[in-house]
Design a protein around this motif. Structure first.
Motif, short mmCIF file in Angstrom:
data_model
loop_
_atom_site.label_atom_id
_atom_site.label_comp_id
_atom_site.label_asym_id
_atom_site.label_seq_id
_atom_site.Cartn_x
_atom_site.Cartn_y
_atom_site.Cartn_z
N UNK A 182 1.84 -9.98 20.16
CA UNK A 182 1.65 -8.55 20.37
C UNK A 182 2.17 -7.80 19.15
N UNK A 183 1.35 -7.65 18.06
CA UNK A 183 1.78 -6.97 16.83
C UNK A 183 1.43 -5.49 16.93
N UNK A 184 2.42 -4.71 16.35
CA UNK A 184 2.07 -3.29 16.31
C UNK A 184 1.41 -3.02 14.95
N UNK A 185 0.36 -2.33 14.91
CA UNK A 185 -0.38 -2.05 13.67
C UNK A 185 0.43 -1.10 12.79
N UNK A 186 0.61 -1.57 11.35
CA UNK A 186 1.45 -0.78 10.44
C UNK A 186 0.67 0.40 9.90
N UNK A 187 1.45 1.46 9.59
CA UNK A 187 0.80 2.66 9.06
C UNK A 187 0.50 2.43 7.56
N UNK A 188 -0.74 2.71 7.09
CA UNK A 188 -1.04 2.48 5.67
C UNK A 188 -0.20 3.39 4.78
N UNK A 189 0.26 2.84 3.51
CA UNK A 189 1.14 3.64 2.66
C UNK A 189 0.40 4.85 2.09
N UNK A 190 1.20 5.84 1.79
CA UNK A 190 0.60 7.06 1.25
C UNK A 190 0.33 6.87 -0.25
N UNK A 191 -0.40 7.78 -0.81
CA UNK A 191 -0.76 7.71 -2.23
C UNK A 191 0.49 7.71 -3.11
N UNK A 192 1.46 8.59 -2.78
CA UNK A 192 2.68 8.67 -3.59
C UNK A 192 3.41 7.36 -3.58
N UNK A 193 3.47 6.80 -2.36
CA UNK A 193 4.16 5.52 -2.26
C UNK A 193 3.48 4.49 -3.16
N UNK A 194 2.17 4.49 -3.11
CA UNK A 194 1.41 3.54 -3.95
C UNK A 194 1.73 3.78 -5.42
N UNK A 195 1.73 5.01 -5.84
CA UNK A 195 1.99 5.32 -7.25
C UNK A 195 3.37 4.83 -7.67
#
Lengths: 182, 959
Positions: free
Chosen positions: A47-60
């Motif tokens: 039973x995995x909880x789906x992770x929230x995708x990283x934001x653009x700033x985080x990616x940068x």
């Protein structure tokens, strides 16, 4: 081929489709053997909880961090190369020649390919910051190159002394000549 | 860069270069010479009673004694009787006993006996007082050597100064010295003296100028055993003797020694059988011409019959008369005469027990006659040696040995000395071998490079002189013509590829360049030798236009011509390839030495006379020397004089050493290329070399003090001086100057211990003692010795080495570019060897009393040791016994690594030296076949693997 001739499914298929019956109460109180996960446990983990995708700033930030890592990479090689250069000696042998060759080829190639190295990590917002990163990358490679030059000089391959230019020096000509009987 | 350092370190690992076994006898050549044999001391003789084969023993006029193998002309052994071969040792004598295995010589005041089979000294006897030997005769042995009879000799000595006495003495053959002596105080020094022996008597003959008559002959007869004077008589013989060898008596040692005299025009011959007062007279038939000379030949054996032969010569004819002697009455009887022929003949007498044979050798045939009758026992036309260079020449002397087998078969071996100085051995009529003994008289040498005259060189120079278009067409034609040789070339290439790495002289010649060495001898001959194999290419006499007294003073070679300058001022020009005379110019200005200067229109010749005054050779070619040149000559008192030569010749400076006398002047070799003007040190800084073409090194001696001066020959200024005390001038003193260094060697005695030590000093000249500094003149590109620049003195570093034996005739190797390091070449008179000492061993900068620092080690310097060992393994002449070298000459080859070295004086020795190893040639162990086989094997391997690999590739594509 006809439908009739479909063979019965193999035993392992049947067993997979119909899991073993749930254990009796008394049995269930027993702990699983180490390393064995009962289906209940598995199902609980899955039973995995789906992770929230990283934001653009985080990616940068992430990309910038990664590119700094790449930029400082050559500096990490520096001590090792220096030790290798010192150890391989100043005589002209295949090992030291190869090493000097690599010392020149590596940094020059890296400098030439700077843009392509960082192309994946470049973004709209980080462009200005990437310039600094690239500059550091080039500088680090120049450091490696300097190490190579130091090594070549230590090997005596640079024309830096008087003797290297001796062939271009000429003897003084006397204005008078003396001749002797033969 | 450090290549240099690495290279020199590699060199220093091999401190002394050595000769490889496979090089010895392949790269070198050696003419082991005797000098021209003297007829009275050359004979066939069995080395000991038990041996069957006779050797040819000869004592040459250079006082070298040798035994030759008559089969091939090789030297069995050789002894130089004076310590070195001397020129004109005419008063040397050689006698052999009957089968006692020894030969005895007399030279100067020394009598010595040598083992006939190996040449070892048996004993030596030195005559008392200031005397020299003028005759030596063997005492006939009564009984055989097995009975204990020893072969004694009779020695006649002449005093060197007036007032001394002539001494006849019998010397014991066992080395016990004098048995008896007789002194003659009356005879003057200008008298002719001689001795002759018979079985029982010794005859001492003197011919002195009488007061009234022309000459008075006196014969004193001694008992040969006791030395007691038996009688004295004066035969009426007042003219000159005609014995063949210049001695007074003929047939000495036989039963009937003779005194034969005659005088021009040789119509009457007078004979006296020694011991008999009677004088017989015979009239010769002159066959209608004036008789030029008469000489007598008789056999020497004690048992031989008393027959002799008179060889009569006129301007065009040669014949011989044979006489028999009645030993009891002293009468002479003419037996027969041999026919008069036009060819020059040489006669030789020999005996075989009782029988006497006369051999006659001419340029075309050899014949043998018995002394009994005029019918010839054998007659053979003379055949030239196969592959020989010369045709059979006129004989001047002959020595013969006749063998008769089964009473019918006659065989004769004749040793013939030809006018040009070769020794031939003719067996019956066939020439067996030739020895070129004239080479022992070589005095001057010059190198001739065949590249000067090859058609290619001429064509190339022609192409330079025409316009480019014509030259281009010419070149295309030339290459097209060369294509015709392509098939041949390919065949040769294929042969070369599969054959072993050859070491034939022809192959070496291709590699090193073909040069020949032109020698001028003191006998006024010019001989050309191959520079690689040492074979004689041609020999020529000086043109007859050159006056008789003239000696060759200088040899120069250019454009395929040999120019010979003689002391009378004449010049002869020969073709260097063939020896043919091109032209002869008689000069009027005598020349002791020749200097060549640049001038207009061509280079100017300067003749230096005996007084040391130079003069432009206007008698040969009009030319004006360029202004501003200086020549250096030595005047009669030994001072050095500098002359400025231009339109006039003016004295500029005089150098007089104080005290002392200049014994030698050494200058740099004519071709002395310097590849680098500085010496690179271990830390890659440069020590600049000091060199100028105007340097000269003067060797001066005064009272056991040797002083060496390094001078600038333009101004005569002394640049450096060094002095050594206790130097002995009886030992060789030699110096060499090359590049930026000079070396010299001498032998000195320690005043306290009297110990002798030979030293080799090397001095290196640098512009400054500081690296990277070019001294006071620093950046100047030229300088004048007359200006303030002329005061600049070199920084000199010297080192001395002691040697185990004296060394002479220092020379330095020469290579085309001067890149290869140099070697010092020298002759060891004690070891009879030629050596090469690598220059880096003789480095004056070797660290003293400490190990080299790492930078010095990188430069190739190693710790200084005062003694320089001369290892026989490093001798250039290896096992060869090279005698009497007095000149060494080195020239470059086509290979930069190699220098051709040549020594002459008595023996001729030539070899090649590679001071830095042969870095530009593939080694001998390089196998072309192996290389090609490897390539072929690899190719076959690839072919074999191809299907396998293809299958694998296909499989990989599918699966």
């Amino acid at each position: 081929m006809s439908e009739k001739e479909i063979p019965p499914p193999p035993r392992w298929v049947v067993e997979l489709n119909s899991p073993p019956p749930s254990r009796s109460k008394s049995a269930s109180s027993l702990p699983d053997p180490p390393g064995f996960l009962s289906s209940k446990a598995v199902s609980k983990k899955s039973e995995q909880k789906t992770r929230k995708p990283p934001t653009q700033e985080e990616m940068d930030t992430l990309k910038l961090k990664k590119s700094w890592e790449i930029a400082l990479g050559p500096a990490k090689q520096l001590p090792m190369q220096a030790i290798m250069g010192y150890m391989s000696g100043n005589s002209l042998q295949i090992f030291s020649i190869m090493m000097v060759f690599m010392l020149f080829k590596g940094p020059l190639q890296a400098i030439a390919q700077t843009n392509s190295t960082f192309a994946r990590l470049e973004g709209e917002n980080t462009r200005s910051q990437m310039l600094g990163v690239k500059a550091v990358y080039v500088l680090m490679n120049c450091l490696l190159l300097a190490l190579g030059i130091w090594k070549v000089n230590a090997m005596g391959l640079l024309p830096t002394t008087r003797s290297d230019w001796l062939a271009w020096e000429y003897a003084r000509t006397p204005l008078e000549r003396a001749y002797f009987p033969r | 860069m450090r290549w240099h350092g690495i290279f020199s370190v590699a060199l220093s690992v091999i401190p002394v270069q050595s000769l490889f076994v496979d090089e010895a006898y392949n790269i070198d050549f050696h003419h082991a010479l005797l000098g021209i044999p003297q007829p009275h001391s050359t004979f066939f003789h069995k080395p000991d009673a038990s041996s069957n084969a006779a050797l040819l023993y000869s004592l040459s006029d250079k006082a070298v004694l040798g035994a030759l193998n008559p089969r091939d002309g090789s030297l069995v052994w050789r002894q130089s009787l004076a310590s070195q071969p001397t020129v004109n040792a005419t008063t040397s004598f050689l006698v052999a006993g009957e089968g006692d295995g020894k030969v005895t010589t007399a030279v100067g005041k020394e009598v010595a006996t040598w083992d006939a089979s190996d040449g070892k000294l048996v004993w030596k006897y030195t005559a008392r007082g200031e005397v020299k030997a003028v005759d030596l005769q063997a005492v006939p042995v009564l009984g055989s050597s097995t009975d204990g009879a020893v072969q004694d000799v009779i020695l006649l000595t002449q005093p060197l100064q007036e007032g001394g006495s002539y001494v006849v003495s019998r010397i014991g053959g066992d080395g016990s010295g004098e048995r008896w002596r007789h002194e003659d105080v009356d005879t003057k020094l200008d008298a002719q003296v001689g001795i002759a022996t018979s079985l029982k008597h010794l005859f001492y003959i003197t011919k002195s100028a009488g007061l009234l008559s022309g000459q008075r002959t006196k014969v004193v007869v001694f008992d040969i055993i006791t030395g007691k004077q038996l009688k004295e008589y004066s035969p009426a013989l007042d003219s000159e003797t005609v014995a063949v060898d210049g001695r007074l008596a003929s047939a000495s040692g036989s039963e009937a020694p003779l005194l034969i005299t005659s005088e021009t025009p040789y119509k009457t011959i007078k004979f006296n059988l020694l011991g008999n007062n009677k004088v017989s007279t015979i009239t010769l038939d002159d066959k209608g011409e004036d008789i030029v000379s008469v000489s007598a030949h008789s056999a020497l054996g004690t048992t031989a019959e008393s027959h002799f032969l008179l060889h009569v010569r006129t301007a065009t004819k040669n014949w011989a008369e044979v006489y028999h002697i009645n030993t009891a009455t002293g009468d002479f009887k003419r037996a027969y005469s041999l026919p008069a022929i036009k060819d020059a003949s040489a006669f030789a007498a020999s005996n075989n027990g009782k029988n006497v044979f006369f051999s006659r050798a001419t340029s075309t045939e050899v014949s043998v006659y018995s002394s009994q009758s005029h019918g010839h026992l054998g007659r053979w036309p003379r055949n030239v040696l196969a592959g020989s260079r010369t045709s059979s020449t006129d004989p001047i002397y002959a020595i013969a040995e006749v063998a008769i087998r089964d009473n019918t078969n006659t065989a004769v071996r004749t040793a013939i000395i030809s006018p040009e100085g070769s020794l031939y051995l003719v067996r019956n009529g066939d020439t067996q071998w030739v020895r070129a003994e004239m080479l022992a008289y070589a005095e001057l040498a010059a190198w001739f490079d065949y590249a000067q005259v090859t058609p290619l060189a001429q064509e190339l120079s022609a192409e330079v002189s025409v316009d480019p278009a014509t030259a281009y067409i010419n070149r295309v034609y030339r290459h097209a013509k060369e294509l015709m040789h392509l098939p041949n070339y390919l065949v040769k290439l294929a042969q070369g590829a599969f054959g072993p790495a050859e070491d034939k002289p022809s192959v070496r010649e291709d590699l090193l360049g073909s040069r020949s060495l032109i020698l001028a001898t003191s006998r006024k001959q010019i001989v050309s030798l191959s520079g690689i194999s040492g074979a004689i290419q041609w020999d020529a006499d000086l043109p007859s236009a050159i006056s008789d007294g003239a000696a060759v003073r200088s040899l120069a070679i250019s454009e395929g011509r040999v120019t010979i300058y003689t002391s009378d001022g004449s010049v002869s020009v020969l073709n260097a390839t063939t020896g043919g005379v091109i032209e002869t110019k008689t000069g009027t200005i005598p020349a002791a030495r020749i200097i060549e200067l640049p001038g207009t229109p061509a280079s100017t010749l300067l003749k230096v006379n005996e007084e040391g005054i130079p003069q432009v050779a206007v008698d040969l070619a009009p030319s004006v020397p360029l202004e501003g040149n200086v020549v250096m000559t030595q005047d009669q008192t030994g001072n050095l004089v500098g002359w400025t030569v231009g339109t006039t010749v003016r004295k500029t400076w005089t150098f007089t050493p104080t005290p002392g006398k200049i014994v030698a002047v050494t200058t740099r070799p004519e071709q002395d290329p310097i590849a680098s003007i500085g010496k690179v040190l271990g830390d890659r800084s440069v020590l600049y070399k000091y060199f100028t073409p105007n340097m000269a090194v003067l060797t001066t001696m005064s009272n056991e003090i040797l002083t060496m001066y390094l001078i600038d020959a333009v101004t005569g200024a002394v640049l450096h001086t060094s002095s050594h005390a206790g130097v002995l001038d009886s030992f060789p003193i030699s110096a060499v100057l090359s590049e930026n260094w000079y070396a010299y060697t001498f032998t000195s005695s320690n005043p306290e211990t009297n110990a002798l030590s030979t030293q080799l000093i090397i001095s290196e000249l640098y512009e400054s003692d500081v690296p990277n500094d070019r001294g006071q003149l620093s950046a100047q590109t030229n300088y004048s010795s007359f200006g303030p620049d002329g005061n600049v003195k070199p920084h000199v570093v010297s080192a001395a080495f002691t040697l185990a034996e004296p060394m002479s005739h220092l020379t330095v190797t020469q290579t085309a570019q001067g890149i290869t390091s140099r070697s010092l070449l020298a002759y060891l008179p004690g070891s009879h060897a030629m050596i090469a000492i690598p220059r880096h061993v003789l480095d004056a900068r070797r660290p003293i009393d400490r190990d080299p620092t790492s930078s010095e080690a990188e430069e190739g310097l190693f710790r200084y040791t005062p003694e320089l060992s001369l290892d026989p393994k490093t001798f250039l002449s290896h096992a060869r016994d090279v005698v009497g070298i007095s000149h060494i000459s080195a020239v470059p080859t086509l290979l930069e690594s190699t220098s051709t070295v040549f020594g002459f004086g008595h023996d001729i020795f030539g070899t090649q030296v590679a001071p830095s190893q042969t870095f530009d040639v593939l080694g001998k162990n390089f196998s072309k076949f192996q290389l090609l086989a490897t390539v072929v094997a690899l190719y076959l391997g690839v072919l074999a693997l191809r299907p396998l690999v293809r299958r694998n590739v296909v499989k990989r594509g599918w699966l």
